[in-house]
Design a protein around this motif. Structure first.
Motif, short mmCIF file in Angstrom:
data_model
loop_
_atom_site.label_atom_id
_atom_site.label_comp_id
_atom_site.label_asym_id
_atom_site.label_seq_id
_atom_site.Cartn_x
_atom_site.Cartn_y
_atom_site.Cartn_z
N LEU A 254 0.84 -1.22 -0.04
CA LEU A 254 0.17 0.13 0.21
C LEU A 254 0.79 1.13 0.12
O LEU A 254 0.69 2.30 -0.58
N ASP A 255 2.06 1.27 0.52
CA ASP A 255 2.97 2.28 0.64
C ASP A 255 3.59 2.65 -0.44
O ASP A 255 3.55 3.68 -1.25
N TYR A 256 3.81 1.50 -1.30
CA TYR A 256 4.20 1.72 -2.74
C TYR A 256 3.16 2.19 -3.72
O TYR A 256 3.40 2.88 -4.34
N LEU A 257 2.04 1.57 -3.57
CA LEU A 257 0.67 2.09 -4.45
C LEU A 257 0.48 3.60 -4.28
O LEU A 257 0.58 4.40 -5.07
N ARG A 258 0.93 3.97 -2.84
CA ARG A 258 0.48 5.50 -2.31
C ARG A 258 1.79 6.27 -3.25
O ARG A 258 1.47 7.69 -3.43
N GLN A 259 2.92 5.80 -3.36
CA GLN A 259 4.06 6.57 -4.04
C GLN A 259 3.91 6.31 -5.57
O GLN A 259 4.88 6.93 -6.44
N GLY A 260 3.00 5.86 -6.10
CA GLY A 260 2.70 5.79 -7.62
C GLY A 260 3.16 4.55 -8.13
O GLY A 260 3.25 4.19 -9.44
N ALA A 261 3.85 3.48 -7.52
CA ALA A 261 4.20 2.06 -7.83
C ALA A 261 3.08 1.36 -8.50
O ALA A 261 1.96 1.29 -7.82
N ARG A 262 3.36 0.27 -9.32
CA ARG A 262 2.29 -1.01 -9.47
C ARG A 262 2.85 -2.04 -8.59
O ARG A 262 4.09 -2.33 -8.59
N VAL A 263 1.96 -2.72 -7.99
CA VAL A 263 2.39 -4.09 -7.38
C VAL A 263 1.72 -5.24 -7.79
O VAL A 263 0.65 -5.10 -8.18
N GLY B 220 -2.44 -15.78 -12.54
CA GLY B 220 -2.28 -15.09 -13.82
C GLY B 220 -1.07 -14.30 -13.89
O GLY B 220 -0.56 -13.72 -12.70
N LYS B 221 -0.39 -14.23 -14.80
CA LYS B 221 0.80 -13.44 -15.17
C LYS B 221 0.52 -12.03 -15.88
O LYS B 221 -0.59 -12.01 -16.51
N GLY B 222 1.05 -11.14 -15.42
CA GLY B 222 0.93 -9.80 -15.84
C GLY B 222 -0.11 -9.01 -15.03
O GLY B 222 -0.32 -7.69 -15.51
N MET B 223 -0.62 -9.70 -14.15
CA MET B 223 -1.53 -8.88 -13.38
C MET B 223 -0.86 -7.99 -12.29
O MET B 223 0.09 -8.19 -11.65
N TRP B 224 -1.40 -6.79 -12.21
CA TRP B 224 -0.72 -5.82 -11.03
C TRP B 224 -2.05 -4.92 -10.70
O TRP B 224 -3.12 -5.01 -11.06
N LEU B 225 -1.63 -4.10 -9.48
CA LEU B 225 -2.59 -3.20 -9.01
C LEU B 225 -1.76 -1.97 -9.00
O LEU B 225 -0.77 -1.52 -9.30
N ALA B 226 -2.74 -0.81 -9.32
CA ALA B 226 -2.49 0.60 -9.05
C ALA B 226 -3.42 1.39 -8.52
O ALA B 226 -4.59 0.90 -8.20
N LEU B 227 -2.91 2.57 -7.93
CA LEU B 227 -3.65 3.30 -7.19
C LEU B 227 -4.20 4.78 -7.96
O LEU B 227 -3.27 5.26 -8.64
N GLN B 228 -5.37 4.83 -8.28
CA GLN B 228 -5.81 5.92 -8.81
C GLN B 228 -6.38 6.97 -7.91
O GLN B 228 -7.32 6.88 -6.96
N VAL B 229 -5.84 8.16 -8.24
CA VAL B 229 -6.03 9.44 -7.25
C VAL B 229 -6.88 10.47 -8.00
O VAL B 229 -6.45 10.78 -9.02
N PRO B 230 -8.01 10.65 -7.80
CA PRO B 230 -8.98 11.36 -8.37
C PRO B 230 -8.37 12.86 -8.74
O PRO B 230 -7.72 13.48 -7.83
N ASP B 231 -8.85 13.55 -9.85
CA ASP B 231 -8.24 15.01 -10.25
C ASP B 231 -9.79 15.87 -10.53
O ASP B 231 -10.73 15.15 -10.45
N GLU B 232 -9.66 17.04 -10.96
CA GLU B 232 -10.81 17.69 -11.30
C GLU B 232 -11.42 17.02 -12.36
O GLU B 232 -12.60 17.61 -12.49
N HIS B 233 -10.77 16.21 -13.34
CA HIS B 233 -11.58 15.55 -14.30
C HIS B 233 -12.12 14.48 -14.05
O HIS B 233 -12.86 13.70 -14.93
N SER B 234 -11.99 13.63 -12.83
CA SER B 234 -12.30 12.42 -12.53
C SER B 234 -14.04 12.48 -12.09
O SER B 234 -14.43 13.49 -11.62
N LYS B 235 -14.58 11.05 -12.52
CA LYS B 235 -15.97 10.91 -11.97
C LYS B 235 -15.88 10.67 -10.37
O LYS B 235 -16.74 10.74 -9.86
N MET B 236 -14.84 10.14 -10.14
CA MET B 236 -14.65 9.42 -8.84
C MET B 236 -14.17 10.73 -8.01
O MET B 236 -13.44 11.46 -8.25
N ASN B 237 -14.57 10.69 -6.57
CA ASN B 237 -14.18 11.69 -5.51
C ASN B 237 -12.95 11.14 -4.63
O ASN B 237 -12.23 11.86 -3.86
N ARG B 238 -13.05 9.92 -4.47
CA ARG B 238 -11.72 9.35 -3.49
C ARG B 238 -10.95 8.48 -4.28
O ARG B 238 -11.28 7.78 -5.37
#
Length: 79
Positions: A15-24, A31-49
Motif C-alpha cells: 500500500l505504501d508503494y501504491l501511494r508512491q505511484g508504483a504498481r504492485v 495469472g501472469k501480468g496482473m498488477w494493482l495501481a492506485l488512482q487518485v482523482p483529479d478535477e476531471h475524475s468522476k470519482m471523488n476518492r
C-alpha cells in the motif's frame, strides 16, 4: 532485514508503494501480468476518492477489492 523493491513484502508495504505511484503484484496470483495501481482523482475524475484497480490477465483494468488472503500475504512485490 528491510525489504527492497525486488524482494517480497506484506500488504502494508504494498500500500505504501501504491501511494508512491508504483504498481504492485503478488507471486501467489495465478495469472501472469496482473498488477494493482492506485488512482487518485483529479478535477476531471468522476470519482471523488482514491481507489485501487487491477490489470487482469486479459489486460482489462477493473476495480479491485482485497481478499483476506491478499491482505495477509507476504509475497507482494513491485510489478
Amino acid at each position: 532485514m528491510a525489504s527492497t523493491p525486488d524482494s517480497d513484502f506484506d500488504f502494508g508495504r504494498a500500500l505504501d508503494y501504491l501511494r508512491q505511484g508504483a504498481r504492485v503484484t503478488r507471486d501467489g496470483w495465478n495469472g501472469k501480468g496482473m498488477w494493482l495501481a492506485l488512482q487518485v482523482p483529479d478535477e476531471h475524475s468522476k470519482m471523488n476518492r482514491p481507489y485501487i484497480y487491477m490489470r487482469a490477465v486479459n489486460r482489462e483494468l477493473v476495480p479491485w477489492v482485497a481478499s483476506q488472503t491478499d491482505l495477509l500475504a507476504d509475497d507482494w512485490r513491485i510489478a
